[in-house]
Motif scaffolding. Structure first.
Motif, short mmCIF file in Angstrom:
data_model
loop_
_atom_site.label_atom_id
_atom_site.label_comp_id
_atom_site.label_asym_id
_atom_site.label_seq_id
_atom_site.Cartn_x
_atom_site.Cartn_y
_atom_site.Cartn_z
N ASN A 359 -2.40 27.65 57.28
CA ASN A 359 -1.37 27.79 58.34
C ASN A 359 -2.01 27.91 59.70
OD1 ASN A 359 0.69 27.88 56.45
ND2 ASN A 359 0.25 30.04 56.08
N GLN A 360 -3.06 28.74 59.78
CA GLN A 360 -3.74 28.91 61.07
C GLN A 360 -4.38 27.59 61.51
OE1 GLN A 360 -6.41 32.27 60.89
NE2 GLN A 360 -4.75 33.72 60.56
N ALA A 361 -4.92 26.85 60.56
CA ALA A 361 -5.53 25.56 60.90
C ALA A 361 -4.45 24.62 61.46
CB ALA A 361 -6.18 24.94 59.66
N GLN A 362 -3.31 24.60 60.81
CA GLN A 362 -2.18 23.76 61.25
C GLN A 362 -1.74 24.15 62.66
OE1 GLN A 362 -0.58 21.38 59.37
NE2 GLN A 362 1.05 20.97 60.82
N LEU A 363 -1.65 25.45 62.88
CA LEU A 363 -1.22 25.98 64.18
C LEU A 363 -2.20 25.59 65.28
CD1 LEU A 363 1.20 27.85 64.81
CD2 LEU A 363 -0.39 29.76 64.71
N ALA A 364 -3.50 25.79 65.02
CA ALA A 364 -4.52 25.46 66.02
C ALA A 364 -4.52 23.96 66.30
CB ALA A 364 -5.90 25.91 65.52
N MET A 365 -4.36 23.17 65.24
CA MET A 365 -4.36 21.72 65.41
C MET A 365 -3.17 21.30 66.28
SD MET A 365 -4.32 18.71 62.53
CE MET A 365 -2.67 19.00 61.91
N SER A 366 -1.98 21.84 65.98
CA SER A 366 -0.80 21.38 66.73
C SER A 366 -0.87 21.80 68.19
CB SER A 366 0.49 21.87 66.07
OG SER A 366 0.55 23.27 66.15
N HIS A 367 -1.55 22.93 68.49
CA HIS A 367 -1.62 23.38 69.88
C HIS A 367 -2.80 22.82 70.67
CE1 HIS A 367 1.25 26.50 68.46
NE2 HIS A 367 1.68 26.42 69.70
N LEU A 368 -3.90 22.50 69.99
CA LEU A 368 -5.12 22.15 70.75
C LEU A 368 -5.47 20.66 70.72
CD1 LEU A 368 -7.33 25.27 69.87
CD2 LEU A 368 -6.12 24.79 72.02
N ASN A 369 -4.93 19.91 69.77
CA ASN A 369 -5.23 18.48 69.76
C ASN A 369 -4.74 17.85 71.06
OD1 ASN A 369 -5.99 15.90 68.76
ND2 ASN A 369 -3.85 15.52 68.17
N GLY A 370 -5.62 17.10 71.75
CA GLY A 370 -5.21 16.44 72.98
C GLY A 370 -5.39 17.27 74.24
N GLN A 371 -5.86 18.53 74.09
CA GLN A 371 -6.12 19.35 75.29
C GLN A 371 -7.50 19.01 75.85
OE1 GLN A 371 -3.97 21.23 76.74
NE2 GLN A 371 -2.39 21.47 75.17
N LYS A 372 -7.73 19.40 77.12
CA LYS A 372 -9.03 19.13 77.75
C LYS A 372 -9.92 20.36 77.70
CE LYS A 372 -9.20 15.53 81.24
NZ LYS A 372 -9.12 15.24 82.67
N MET A 373 -11.15 20.16 77.21
CA MET A 373 -12.13 21.25 77.15
C MET A 373 -13.43 20.72 77.76
SD MET A 373 -13.48 23.13 73.69
CE MET A 373 -14.63 24.51 73.74
N TYR A 374 -13.94 21.40 78.76
CA TYR A 374 -15.15 20.94 79.48
C TYR A 374 -15.00 19.48 79.90
CZ TYR A 374 -17.39 25.15 77.52
OH TYR A 374 -17.71 26.44 77.19
N GLY A 375 -13.81 19.11 80.42
CA GLY A 375 -13.63 17.78 80.99
C GLY A 375 -13.34 16.66 80.01
N LYS A 376 -13.31 16.96 78.70
CA LYS A 376 -13.06 15.90 77.72
C LYS A 376 -11.82 16.23 76.87
CE LYS A 376 -16.41 13.50 76.02
NZ LYS A 376 -17.57 13.03 75.25
N ILE A 377 -11.05 15.19 76.57
CA ILE A 377 -9.86 15.39 75.72
C ILE A 377 -10.31 15.51 74.28
CG2 ILE A 377 -7.77 14.30 74.85
CD1 ILE A 377 -7.40 13.06 77.63
#
Length: 504
Positions: A359-377
């Motif tokens: 569940n936590q993996a699913q949650l992190a994936m749905s919230h963080l996929n496509g976000q920018k970290m250190y300038g990269k998506i």
């Protein structure tokens, strides 16, 4: 005049009931606890800003609400139900599931009053009650009530689900909302990394009633919070009947590309489980029974068609010059308890992250996929690996693998922790807590500017232990959270940083 003296009496006796409940005087306490069933309920510990409509919404699912008296200064209210039976059902239900208003638990017990005599001239209260009862009886509301229901001209609700710790399916939504009227169509989709749905009733009155009763409620215990608004659409156009969309009026529609609806074993768990309150009380939500939640969480619903349902994520397109196991631990730790992180030796722009569960993996994936970290998506997907392996003893992998199983920084160790209710998508506004008393707004603005961003706005909460700080972009906020969560503010007080749903 009579009416007014009655109100005064009501208030006075109300305060007696309060004293009995709070000052520990045994004789009174007994009197309070043993008040026989009554159709008047005494509600305590209401948040300051609670509205009459929200208090009425607690009673709505159980029957007609006939009167309300709020004692603003004492954070209490008296709610009169149409029948004693409705009041008993309501009290029995709320002894198993703590009622919340604005995320604050409230307490409900029988009152010593058998009815509420309030000043009939209190027109606002009467208007609210009239609006609600018109909605409940399904009648056509009178003109002054129509004003109160002006917003409810659409039969379509827009539903957003916060804190999605368990997958929520179209069938679960249909089951919950159909207690308020005929659900005709549902469309589900993901927008801004949040699960959302559009749900159409046959009548706008039903939509109004469902919104009143369900907005802000949790589907499962302390997670999956419903946020409900009226949609600008008045009719939904559904092309396919599958697990993403459904038109209950047109069973002949094709399934299209989606998978079929619920796995039959899961559907059975949702509908038949004897412990599930979802089926028992009209209009009431509940923590779904453990069996049903486990079936959903096992990934047969949300993870259908995806590789595996382990708690391991594969993150790719990382900035390999900048990324460290610690930065991934901090960011992914917003959505679950990270156990291990491994940056891949031969492909340093990718990493495996092991969460506590699927569940936590699913949650992190749905919230963080496509976000920018250190300038990269960054791209986040479920990994086929079941666990992340540690390097064999004596082998140095240049610090690319870290074990965080015993980290003191896990946010979700305590079951039922408040943190479960404060999980939001990455946003430009950050919530800060555990701020030492002597730290000023300027100190915090400087600290967050030095993290490489621009501070657009800042607001302390009343007690100054918490604050909101707004950066100019979501990417800057992500960076600031990575750099400053758990930052030592002196005197061994560590700053806590999370994403906020508010803006300043």
């Amino acid at each position: 005049m009579d009416g007014i003296s009655d109100v005064a009496v009501g208030v006075k006796r109300g305060s007696d009931e309060l004293n009995g409940a709070s000052n520990g005087s045994d004789s009174k306490k007994l009197k309070v606890e043993e008040a026989p069933p009554s159709r008047v309920l005494h509600i305590r510990k209401l948040p300051n800003e609670a509205s009459e409509t929200e208090v009425i919404a607690l009673g709505l699912p159980f029957g007609k609400v006939t009167n309300i008296l709020t004692l603003k200064g004492k954070n209490q209210a008296f709610l009169e139900m149409g029948t004693e039976e409705a009041a008993i059902t309501m009290v029995n239900y709320y002894t198993t599931v703590t009622p919340h208003i604005r995320n604050v638990p409230v307490f409900i017990q029988y009152s010593n009053h058998k009815e509420l005599k309030t000043d009939a001239g209190n027109q606002r209260t009467q208007a609210v009650l009239q609006a609600v009862s018109a909605v409940q009886s399904g009648g056509s509301p009178s003109s002054d009530v129509q004003e109160a229901l002006a917003a409810a001209s659409s039969p379509v609700l827009r539903i957003i689900i916060d804190n999605m710790f368990y997958p929520v399916t179209l069938d679960v939504l249909q089951q919950i909302f159909s207690k308020f009227g005929t659900v005709m169509k549902i469309i589900t989709f993901t927008k801004n990394n949040q699960f959302q749905a559009l749900l159409q009733f046959s009548d706008p009155v039903n939509a109004q009633q469902a919104k009143l009763a369900l907005d802000g409620q949790n589907i499962y215990n302390s997670c999956c919070t419903l946020r409900i608004d009226f949609s600008k659409l008045v009719n939904l156009n559904v092309k396919y009947n599958n697990d993403k969309s459904r038109d209950y009026t047109r069973p002949e529609l094709p399934a299209g590309d989606g998978q079929p609806s619920l796995d039959p074993t899961v559907a059975a768990a949702f509908s038949k489980d004897s412990n599930s309150l979802l089926g028992k009380i009209p209009g009431a939500l509940n923590p779904l029974s453990a069996a049903a939640a486990a079936a959903a969480a096992a990934g047969r619903v949300a993870l259908a068609g995806q590789a595996g349902s382990s708690g391991v994520l594969l993150v790719s397109n990382l900035n390999e010059e900048m990324v460290t196991p610690q930065s991934l631990f901090t960011l992914f730790g917003v959505y679950g308890d990270v156990q291990r992180v491994k940056i891949l030796y031969n492909k340093k722009d990718s990493a495996l992250i092991q969460m506590s569960d699927a569940n936590q993996a699913q949650l992190a994936m749905s919230h963080l996929n496509g976000q920018k970290m250190y300038g990269k998506i960054i791209r986040v997907t479920l990994s086929k690996h079941q666990t992340v392996a540690l390097p064999r003893d004596g082998l140095d992998d240049q610090g690319l693998t870290k074990d965080y199983a015993n980290s003191p920084l896990h946010r979700f160790k305590k079951p039922g922790s408040k943190n479960f209710q404060n999980i939001f998508p990455p946003s430009a506004t950050l919530h800060l807590s555990n701020i030492p008393q002597d730290v000023t707004e300027d100190d915090l603005r400087l600290l967050f500017s030095n993290a490489g961003g621009t501070v657009k706005a800042f607001k302390f909460f009343q007690d100054r232990k918490m604050a909101l700080i707004q950066m100019s972009t979501v990417e800057e906020a992500i960076q600031a959270l990575i750099d400053l969560h758990n930052y030592n503010m002196g005197g061994n007080q560590h700053l806590r940083v999370s994403f906020s749903k508010s803006t300043i």
